[in-house]
Scaffold this motif. Structure first.
Motif, PDB file in Angstrom:
ATOM      1  N   ILE A   1       0.983  -1.193   0.067  1.00 47.06           N
ATOM      2  CA  ILE A   1       0.020   0.136  -0.036  1.00 47.06           C
ATOM      3  C   ILE A   1       1.005   1.197  -0.206  1.00 47.06           C
ATOM      4  N   GLN A   2       0.404   2.274  -0.888  1.00 43.09           N
ATOM      5  CA  GLN A   2       1.520   3.308  -0.813  1.00 43.09           C
ATOM      6  C   GLN A   2       0.512   4.427  -0.762  1.00 43.09           C
ATOM      7  N   GLY A   3       0.689   5.092   0.365  1.00 44.93           N
ATOM      8  CA  GLY A   3       0.025   6.274   0.726  1.00 44.93           C
ATOM      9  C   GLY A   3       0.692   7.491   0.572  1.00 44.93           C
ATOM     10  N   LEU A   4      -0.168   8.563  -0.331  1.00 42.85           N
ATOM     11  CA  LEU A   4       0.447   9.752  -0.599  1.00 42.85           C
ATOM     12  C   LEU A   4      -0.405  10.843  -0.203  1.00 42.85           C
ATOM     13  N   TYR A   5      -0.185  11.533   0.889  1.00 42.24           N
ATOM     14  CA  TYR A   5      -1.071  12.486   1.485  1.00 42.24           C
ATOM     15  C   TYR A   5      -0.686  13.788   1.630  1.00 42.24           C
ATOM     16  N   ALA A   6      -1.572  14.678   1.557  1.00 47.45           N
ATOM     17  CA  ALA A   6      -1.329  16.148   1.386  1.00 47.45           C
ATOM     18  C   ALA A   6      -1.713  16.495   3.014  1.00 47.45           C
ATOM     19  N   GLY A   7      -2.578  16.113   3.800  1.00 45.42           N
ATOM     20  CA  GLY A   7      -2.676  16.333   5.160  1.00 45.42           C
ATOM     21  C   GLY A   7      -2.026  15.645   6.176  1.00 45.42           C
ATOM     22  N   GLY A   8      -1.176  16.260   6.769  1.00 40.79           N
ATOM     23  CA  GLY A   8      -0.404  15.590   7.924  1.00 40.79           C
ATOM     24  C   GLY A   8      -1.198  14.783   9.012  1.00 40.79           C
ATOM     25  N   THR A   9      -2.464  15.192   9.430  1.00 39.20           N
ATOM     26  CA  THR A   9      -3.162  14.330  10.342  1.00 39.20           C
ATOM     27  C   THR A   9      -3.814  13.319   9.703  1.00 39.20           C
ATOM     28  N   LEU A  10      -4.331  13.552   8.434  1.00 38.13           N
ATOM     29  CA  LEU A  10      -4.812  12.450   7.719  1.00 38.13           C
ATOM     30  C   LEU A  10      -3.828  11.056   7.407  1.00 38.13           C
ATOM     31  N   ALA A  11      -2.634  11.827   7.161  1.00 33.01           N
ATOM     32  CA  ALA A  11      -1.588  10.828   6.797  1.00 33.01           C
ATOM     33  C   ALA A  11      -1.212   9.855   7.982  1.00 33.01           C
ATOM     34  N   ALA A  12      -1.064  10.776   9.173  1.00 37.76           N
ATOM     35  CA  ALA A  12      -0.889  10.075  10.590  1.00 37.76           C
ATOM     36  C   ALA A  12      -1.971   9.051  10.937  1.00 37.76           C
ATOM     37  N   GLU A  13      -3.287   9.374  10.605  1.00 35.90           N
ATOM     38  CA  GLU A  13      -4.273   8.411  11.088  1.00 35.90           C
ATOM     39  C   GLU A  13      -4.089   7.175  10.289  1.00 35.90           C
TER      40      GLU A  13
ATOM     41  N   ALA B   1       0.221  -2.218  -4.968  1.00 38.55           N
ATOM     42  CA  ALA B   1      -1.193  -2.939  -5.228  1.00 38.55           C
ATOM     43  C   ALA B   1      -2.134  -1.557  -5.352  1.00 38.55           C
ATOM     44  N   VAL B   2      -2.128  -0.669  -4.295  1.00 35.23           N
ATOM     45  CA  VAL B   2      -3.002   0.207  -4.013  1.00 35.23           C
ATOM     46  C   VAL B   2      -2.146   1.540  -3.619  1.00 35.23           C
ATOM     47  N   ILE B   3      -2.728   2.578  -4.405  1.00 31.22           N
ATOM     48  CA  ILE B   3      -2.202   3.848  -4.169  1.00 31.22           C
ATOM     49  C   ILE B   3      -3.288   4.678  -3.375  1.00 31.22           C
ATOM     50  N   LEU B   4      -3.257   5.029  -1.953  1.00 29.37           N
ATOM     51  CA  LEU B   4      -4.118   5.836  -1.197  1.00 29.37           C
ATOM     52  C   LEU B   4      -3.922   7.174  -1.084  1.00 29.37           C
ATOM     53  N   PHE B   5      -4.739   7.975  -1.275  1.00 30.80           N
ATOM     54  CA  PHE B   5      -4.492   9.358  -1.171  1.00 30.80           C
ATOM     55  C   PHE B   5      -5.734  10.385  -0.426  1.00 30.80           C
ATOM     56  N   ASP B   6      -5.464  11.484  -0.189  1.00 29.83           N
ATOM     57  CA  ASP B   6      -6.579  12.120   0.439  1.00 29.83           C
ATOM     58  C   ASP B   6      -6.683  13.516  -0.750  1.00 29.83           C
ATOM     59  N   VAL B   7      -7.912  14.109  -0.528  1.00 29.79           N
ATOM     60  CA  VAL B   7      -8.192  15.244  -1.444  1.00 29.79           C
ATOM     61  C   VAL B   7      -8.839  16.204  -0.372  1.00 29.79           C
ATOM     62  N   VAL B   8      -8.258  17.308  -0.074  1.00 25.16           N
ATOM     63  CA  VAL B   8      -8.902  18.355   0.839  1.00 25.16           C
ATOM     64  C   VAL B   8      -9.274  19.495   0.110  1.00 25.16           C
ATOM     65  N   LEU B   9     -10.749  19.500   0.255  1.00 29.56           N
ATOM     66  CA  LEU B   9     -11.469  20.587  -0.577  1.00 29.56           C
ATOM     67  C   LEU B   9     -11.370  21.867   0.484  1.00 29.56           C
ATOM     68  N   GLY B  10     -11.864  23.076  -0.086  1.00 28.02           N
ATOM     69  CA  GLY B  10     -12.181  24.243   0.831  1.00 28.02           C
ATOM     70  C   GLY B  10     -11.209  25.461   0.339  1.00 28.02           C
TER      71      GLY B  10
END
Length: 586
Positions: free
Chosen positions: A339-351, A417-426
């Motif tokens: 699993i490869q997680g590519l996050y923009a949000g630090g807390t979301l990455a930590a969770e 296998a999977v790329i996991l990421f966040d998208v933060v609107l606002g």
């Protein structure tokens, strides 16, 4: 060959310059470009990136430094024309704004005598001095700027506490006061739930989930990520809690923090037990087994929102808030195990890292390496908003370039296998992230198929239907690109875990009375009560784009077009600061 152009007295804020750098870098014939103000810190960045030239020695903090590595000198005129056009467009946009602009604190106070909040987004080395000026004028301070020394943060917060004021930050990315979004925040419905958070995207995730679940927010007070450290001692967190405890709009209080210092955490919990209002507490990384008295402890950001919603409706809190997860069927090669997680949000990455570590039953919990939040058993979670990735570059919520590069790299790895990421609107974020990321995702998935692999993408979409970007449209665009979109980070991570046949067990929490009756909480200061009783009147010191959400919310704002004083000369700035302090003390 490196070409250097110095534009004297042509100050632009860092976000504009970062976007301009990306614009120029994309021009045909440009190998590399860097456009920054001539501060010592920025010169160091250029030096470390191999773009330093002797001409930069003559540049001051108010001078724009353009360094370009292009295929030929004949391209230079074309490139400079593109720079001038970009800056001209920015000037036109600024001139058409209805917001009053000033060039000094004195003028800002004169234009807005009822101001009670300063938003500060100047370069980090100048932020403490500007925040101190705000406090001297009797203003609460919201400090978006980062890279402030811990001792300066402590000094500011101690001074603010003595004056009955709040210092939110530094590195405070999110706030909502009486429906007014501050910095990177979302448009949420008004309601009876108040939040104090040492976490920007943590606040965004919880407040947007509450909104979409039918609840509403009275206030969301950001504290800055270090507030619950041993060095600061939760000064803003404690004052924020007391403010919400005395606020008539707020019936439920939510506290969110990245892992705090243990003694500080216990001090905060003692304060919470002294409240008369119900509380939901999330200390990320803890997996609580029970609720105690009127303090309900959560494990995930989604559980935090669900408990708060029930408390706000007067409904009994459930023992568990498990959400059924339907794992999509997947076809993977034997070597596709990560699993490869590519996050923009630090807390979301930590969770995400916390949940994956739980599923993997890692005894040491999160495993930290440079640039990673978690890296174990082939799985990794990266916080692309970390200083390591954003030095001299826009935050990935603003600019997708860094994430696209990481998507390409992760997709090229046969083990992914999977790329996991966040998208933060606002507010503050990219206008249409899906339109930029979706083509990159489609390209990466097609390339994997050509190589005989299926590559899966799962996204956590954080936002509300009232945000400037259309939540529904963003979701549609990602799904059309083949992305599995989930409405919470918790659900996105658990979906990925189910796809990888990794199990997680949610233990029901029991409820017990508080062990001892705590003393009633101290009252909030009059200034904090006043701040939370109506829309703030804001002096925005720095990034002009932050005024949009304030004016759209019907609040008053004056734009202070800040420039480094004394031409950026540190010695002269110190002398002027001392004189300014003497004036206020007199």
């Amino acid at each position: 060959m490196l070409n250097t152009i110095i534009k004297k007295n042509a100050y632009q804020d860092s976000v504009n310059l970062m976007l301009l750098t990306n614009h120029v870098s994309a021009l045909q014939g440009v190998y590399q470009a860097s456009i920054m103000m001539g501060t010592p810190a920025n010169k160091d960045i250029m030096r470390n990136s191999g773009l330093y030239t002797e001409e930069l020695e003559q540049a001051g903090a108010n001078d724009m430094c353009i360094v370009i590595d292009a295929e030929g000198d004949d391209k230079l005129d074309q490139i400079l024309a593109a720079v001038d056009e970009f800056l001209s467009d920015q000037s036109v946009s600024t001139s058409q704004s209805s917001t009053t602009s000033v060039r000094s604190w004195e003028r800002a106070i004169k234009e807005s005598p009822n101001a009670n909040l300063a938003m500060i987004s100047v370069p980090g080395q100048y932020a403490a001095a500007e925040a101190e000026k705000a406090l001297d004028y009797g203003l609460h301070a919201f400090i978006f700027s980062d890279n402030m020394p811990l001792e300066e943060e402590l000094k500011l917060k101690q001074k603010a506490h003595e004056k009955g004021l709040l210092v939110m930050g530094p590195d405070c990315g999110t706030g909502i006061l009486s429906g007014v979004p501050l910095a990177f925040a979302n448009r949420v419905k008004a309601g009876n739930i108040g939040v104090v958070g040492a976490s920007g995207t943590g606040i965004q995730e919880v407040t947007t989930l509450i909104d979409r679940m039918g609840g509403g927010i009275s206030h969301a007070i950001g504290t800055g990520g270090r507030d619950l450290s041993e060095g600061v001692g939760a000064i803003t967190m404690m004052d924020g809690i007391r403010g919400l405890a005395n606020n008539s709009q707020t019936e439920v209080i939510v506290v969110i923090s990245k892992p705090p210092a243990r003694e500080v955490r216990d001090k905060v919990m003692l304060e919470l037990h002294g409240l008369s209002k119900p509380v939901v507490a999330l200390f990320l990384g803890e997996k609580p087994a029970c609720h105690e008295g009127h303090v309900y402890q959560a494990y995930t950001l989604e559980e935090t929102a669900r408990i708060a919603i029930d408390l706000g409706k007067g409904v009994s809190v459930q023992a568990a808030y498990s959400v059924p997860i339907e794992a999509p069927s997947v076809e993977l090669k034997p070597e596709q195990v990560s699993i490869q997680g590519l996050y923009a949000g630090g807390t979301l990455a930590a969770e995400a890292a916390m949940l994956i570590a739980d599923a993997l039953q890692l005894q040491d919990g999160l495993i930290h390496e440079s640039g990673y939040v978690l890296r174990s058993n082939g799985h990794s979670i990266v916080d692309l908003g970390d200083d390591m990735y954003t030095q001299g570059k826009p935050h990935p919520m603003i600019d997708p370039a860094t994430r696209i590069q990481h998507i390409e790299n992760a997709a090229a790895d046969p083990s992914t296998a999977v790329i996991l990421f966040d998208v933060v609107l606002g507010y503050g974020g990219h206008d249409d992230m899906a339109s930029v990321l979706a083509p990159a995702i489609g390209k990466a998935a097609a390339k994997a198929r050509e190589e005989g692999r299926n590559l899966y993408f799962v996204a956590a979409l954080c936002g509300t239907h009232q945000d400037p970007q259309s939540y529904t449209e963003q979701k549609r665009k990602f799904e059309e690109a083949g992305v599995i979109v989930k409405e919470s980070n918790n659900q996105a991570v658990r979906t990925v875990l189910a796809m990888m046949k990794l199990d997680m067990e949610d233990m029901p929490k029991h409820h017990r009375p508080a062990e001892a009756a705590a003393a009633s909480t101290k009252p909030a200061s009059e200034a904090i009560e006043a701040l939370l009783s109506s829309k703030p009147a804001v002096i925005n010191v720095g990034l002009s784009k932050f005024t949009a959400s304030i004016t759209e919310s019907g609040a008053a704002v004056v734009q202070y077009d800040w420039r480094p004083v004394a031409g950026g000369n540190a010695k002269m700035q110190h002398i002027l600061h001392q004189l300014n302090q003497y004036r206020f003390e007199e």
